[in-house]
Design a protein around this motif. Structure first.
Motif, mmCIF file in Angstrom:
data_model
loop_
_atom_site.group_PDB
_atom_site.id
_atom_site.type_symbol
_atom_site.label_atom_id
_atom_site.label_comp_id
_atom_site.label_asym_id
_atom_site.label_seq_id
_atom_site.Cartn_x
_atom_site.Cartn_y
_atom_site.Cartn_z
ATOM 1 N N ALA A 130 0.817 -1.219 0.000
ATOM 2 C CA ALA A 130 0.000 0.000 0.000
ATOM 3 C C ALA A 130 0.851 1.269 0.000
ATOM 4 O O ALA A 130 0.436 2.299 -0.544
ATOM 5 N N ASP A 131 2.052 1.205 0.589
ATOM 6 C CA ASP A 131 2.903 2.403 0.626
ATOM 7 C C ASP A 131 3.863 2.473 -0.567
ATOM 8 O O ASP A 131 4.769 3.305 -0.588
ATOM 9 N N GLY A 132 3.655 1.605 -1.549
ATOM 10 C CA GLY A 132 4.471 1.646 -2.757
ATOM 11 C C GLY A 132 5.749 0.829 -2.709
ATOM 12 O O GLY A 132 6.556 0.882 -3.642
ATOM 13 N N THR A 133 5.928 0.042 -1.654
ATOM 14 C CA THR A 133 7.134 -0.760 -1.516
ATOM 15 C C THR A 133 7.046 -2.015 -2.376
ATOM 16 O O THR A 133 6.063 -2.753 -2.299
ATOM 17 N N PRO A 134 8.070 -2.306 -3.190
ATOM 18 C CA PRO A 134 8.053 -3.550 -3.967
ATOM 19 C C PRO A 134 8.284 -4.753 -3.062
ATOM 20 O O PRO A 134 9.120 -4.712 -2.144
ATOM 21 N N ALA A 135 7.536 -5.823 -3.303
ATOM 22 C CA ALA A 135 7.654 -7.034 -2.498
ATOM 23 C C ALA A 135 7.402 -8.243 -3.398
ATOM 24 O O ALA A 135 7.153 -8.111 -4.595
ATOM 25 N N VAL A 136 7.479 -9.407 -2.803
ATOM 26 C CA VAL A 136 7.243 -10.666 -3.501
ATOM 27 C C VAL A 136 6.234 -11.462 -2.691
ATOM 28 O O VAL A 136 6.377 -11.606 -1.469
ATOM 29 N N LEU A 137 5.221 -11.979 -3.364
ATOM 30 C CA LEU A 137 4.246 -12.858 -2.721
ATOM 31 C C LEU A 137 4.512 -14.273 -3.205
ATOM 32 O O LEU A 137 4.515 -14.540 -4.408
ATOM 33 N N LYS A 138 4.737 -15.180 -2.255
ATOM 34 C CA LYS A 138 5.060 -16.570 -2.574
ATOM 35 C C LYS A 138 3.975 -17.466 -2.001
ATOM 36 O O LYS A 138 3.693 -17.425 -0.791
ATOM 37 N N LEU A 139 3.356 -18.265 -2.860
ATOM 38 C CA LEU A 139 2.247 -19.121 -2.456
ATOM 39 C C LEU A 139 2.587 -20.579 -2.731
ATOM 40 O O LEU A 139 3.174 -20.911 -3.763
ATOM 41 N N GLY A 140 2.202 -21.457 -1.818
ATOM 42 C CA GLY A 140 2.434 -22.884 -1.995
ATOM 43 C C GLY A 140 1.397 -23.706 -1.268
ATOM 44 O O GLY A 140 0.525 -23.171 -0.569
ATOM 45 N N VAL A 141 1.488 -25.013 -1.406
ATOM 46 C CA VAL A 141 0.549 -25.934 -0.763
ATOM 47 C C VAL A 141 0.714 -25.825 0.755
ATOM 48 O O VAL A 141 1.807 -26.048 1.278
ATOM 49 N N PRO A 142 -0.346 -25.472 1.481
ATOM 50 C CA PRO A 142 -0.209 -25.302 2.933
ATOM 51 C C PRO A 142 0.273 -26.562 3.649
ATOM 52 O O PRO A 142 0.933 -26.469 4.685
ATOM 53 N N GLU A 143 -0.062 -27.743 3.093
ATOM 54 C CA GLU A 143 0.351 -28.993 3.739
ATOM 55 C C GLU A 143 1.853 -29.255 3.614
ATOM 56 O O GLU A 143 2.400 -30.109 4.326
ATOM 57 N N ALA A 144 2.531 -28.571 2.699
ATOM 58 C CA ALA A 144 3.963 -28.787 2.493
ATOM 59 C C ALA A 144 4.767 -28.129 3.598
ATOM 60 O O ALA A 144 4.298 -27.232 4.295
ATOM 61 N N ASP A 145 6.024 -28.559 3.743
ATOM 62 C CA ASP A 145 6.893 -28.019 4.784
ATOM 63 C C ASP A 145 7.756 -26.861 4.298
ATOM 64 O O ASP A 145 8.311 -26.119 5.113
ATOM 65 N N ALA A 146 7.882 -26.714 2.976
ATOM 66 C CA ALA A 146 8.887 -25.800 2.431
ATOM 67 C C ALA A 146 8.684 -24.357 2.900
ATOM 68 O O ALA A 146 9.646 -23.680 3.290
ATOM 69 N N LEU A 147 7.441 -23.865 2.854
ATOM 70 C CA LEU A 147 7.219 -22.470 3.231
ATOM 71 C C LEU A 147 7.399 -22.262 4.731
ATOM 72 O O LEU A 147 7.873 -21.206 5.163
ATOM 73 N N THR A 148 7.031 -23.270 5.529
ATOM 74 C CA THR A 148 7.266 -23.177 6.973
ATOM 75 C C THR A 148 8.757 -23.086 7.258
ATOM 76 O O THR A 148 9.205 -22.264 8.071
ATOM 77 N N GLU A 149 9.542 -23.916 6.569
ATOM 78 C CA GLU A 149 10.995 -23.898 6.762
ATOM 79 C C GLU A 149 11.591 -22.574 6.298
ATOM 80 O O GLU A 149 12.466 -22.003 6.966
ATOM 81 N N GLU A 150 11.109 -22.072 5.164
ATOM 82 C CA GLU A 150 11.622 -20.790 4.676
ATOM 83 C C GLU A 150 11.268 -19.665 5.634
ATOM 84 O O GLU A 150 12.087 -18.775 5.899
ATOM 85 N N SER A 151 10.049 -19.700 6.159
ATOM 86 C CA SER A 151 9.625 -18.674 7.109
ATOM 87 C C SER A 151 10.513 -18.683 8.353
ATOM 88 O O SER A 151 10.949 -17.623 8.832
ATOM 89 N N ARG A 152 10.800 -19.864 8.874
ATOM 90 C CA ARG A 152 11.661 -19.969 10.063
ATOM 91 C C ARG A 152 13.053 -19.439 9.777
ATOM 92 O O ARG A 152 13.655 -18.734 10.596
ATOM 93 N N ALA A 153 13.584 -19.789 8.595
ATOM 94 C CA ALA A 153 14.937 -19.360 8.263
ATOM 95 C C ALA A 153 15.012 -17.849 8.096
ATOM 96 O O ALA A 153 15.912 -17.193 8.629
ATOM 97 N N LEU A 154 14.069 -17.265 7.347
ATOM 98 C CA LEU A 154 14.092 -15.818 7.135
ATOM 99 C C LEU A 154 13.909 -15.071 8.451
ATOM 100 O O LEU A 154 14.511 -14.012 8.664
ATOM 101 N N THR A 155 13.098 -15.619 9.337
ATOM 102 C CA THR A 155 12.923 -15.008 10.652
ATOM 103 C C THR A 155 14.230 -15.041 11.440
ATOM 104 O O THR A 155 14.617 -14.059 12.082
ATOM 105 N N ALA A 156 14.932 -16.167 11.366
ATOM 106 C CA ALA A 156 16.205 -16.288 12.082
ATOM 107 C C ALA A 156 17.258 -15.343 11.514
ATOM 108 O O ALA A 156 18.039 -14.746 12.259
#
Length: 295
Positions: A48-74
């Protein structure tokens, strides 16, 4: 998606437009063009404030996005893009967009290797918040249980890599946060830092592990001898820039190269017309004389 995730993949595909529009509305995003797609739907968006970003969507049952979220948070933005928002129940991550986003594969090899070394120094903070990389050694055991005598990969190399990985993990000089899949397509030029990593698998362990994927990328299926010839120079440059003994990086390079094709072999069966062997196996063979001499 359906071949990998079956019914869950089919459901995800059927509801993808609805999920995309719902997230755009809920997070006040303007949706742009998608990037090259693999097992996720990844698209440019603007907040909304004009910042470029990336939206990444995947199967909720998969582990990949959970793992990526944990890593990026760390990583918290040090050496990697920021995780701005997540909704794992809908399989969604909103991530900082690296701009201009030139891939490391598109710059001269020595420049790219210097860039990845700088990013490793940022990422590799002390910590064990992510899965222990030593757990990955189980892939060797599964391969050898399935192919105890002969298989699509040289048994001697697999046996040696299995033992060597456990030795390297046991003698690690430090336990640090690791990207886990740091190669030329996962390193992009950015505005707030010269280079930032994307798409982490996330692990903790010996910092030497991180160099492995760099040696047989980009395009592991391209077995051009000229690409293989880059490996010794990359190893020497990385040893100098990240302050690790060359012999240890050679060992890790060998281990990760064999491991990469062992993972590919999990989807291989006798009679298949394709081979799990890639340039990773060529790298392992190149490094084998040095590894076997020191064993």
């Amino acid at each position: 998606m359906t071949s990998v995730w079956g019914e869950a993949g089919a459901r995800w595909l059927a509801t993808l437009p609805e999920t995309l529009h719902g997230l755009a509305a809920d997070w006040d995003l303007t949706v742009g063009e998608p990037f090259d797609l693999t097992y996720h739907y990844v698209t440019a968006v603007t907040t909304a404030d004009g910042t470029p970003a990336v939206l990444k969507l995947g199967v909720p049952e998969a582990d990949a996005l959970t793992e990526e979220s944990r890593a990026l948070t760390a990583f918290a933005g040090r050496g990697a893009v920021h995780l701005q928002r997540s909704d794992l129940t809908r399989g969604a991550l909103l991530i900082e967009r690296a701009v201009p986003g030139v891939r490391a594969r598109d710059v001269p090899d020595a420049e790219a290797t210097a860039a990845v070394a700088a990013v490793m120094r940022e990422l590799h903070r002390p910590g064990d918040a992510l899965p222990d990389v030593a757990l990955q050694a189980g892939a060797f055991d599964r391969y050898l249980a399935r192919f105890p005598v002969s298989g699509p990969l040289p048994t001697e190399l697999v046996v040696t890599a299995a033992g060597l990985m456990r030795e390297l993990c046991a003698s690690a000089p430090a336990t640090v946060l690791l990207h886990g899949d740091l190669h030329h397509d996962n390193l992009l030029s950015a505005a707030r830092a010269p280079w930032l990593a994307i798409d982490p698998h996330g692990a903790s362990g010996d910092p030497g592990y991180e160099i492995g994927s760099w040696l047989f990328n980009p395009e592991p299926d391209d077995r051009d001898p000229a690409l293989l010839a880059l490996v010794p120079g990359r190893l020497e440059q990385l040893a100098d820039l990240i302050g690790q003994p060359l012999e240890r990086l050679v060992a890790w390079g060998f281990v990760k190269a064999v491991l990469s094709d062992v993972w590919s072999a999990e989807n291989w069966s006798p009679g298949d017309t394709w081979s799990p062997a890639s340039r990773a196996l060529d790298v392992a063979r190149l490094l084998w004389p040095q590894v076997s001499r020191s064993a």
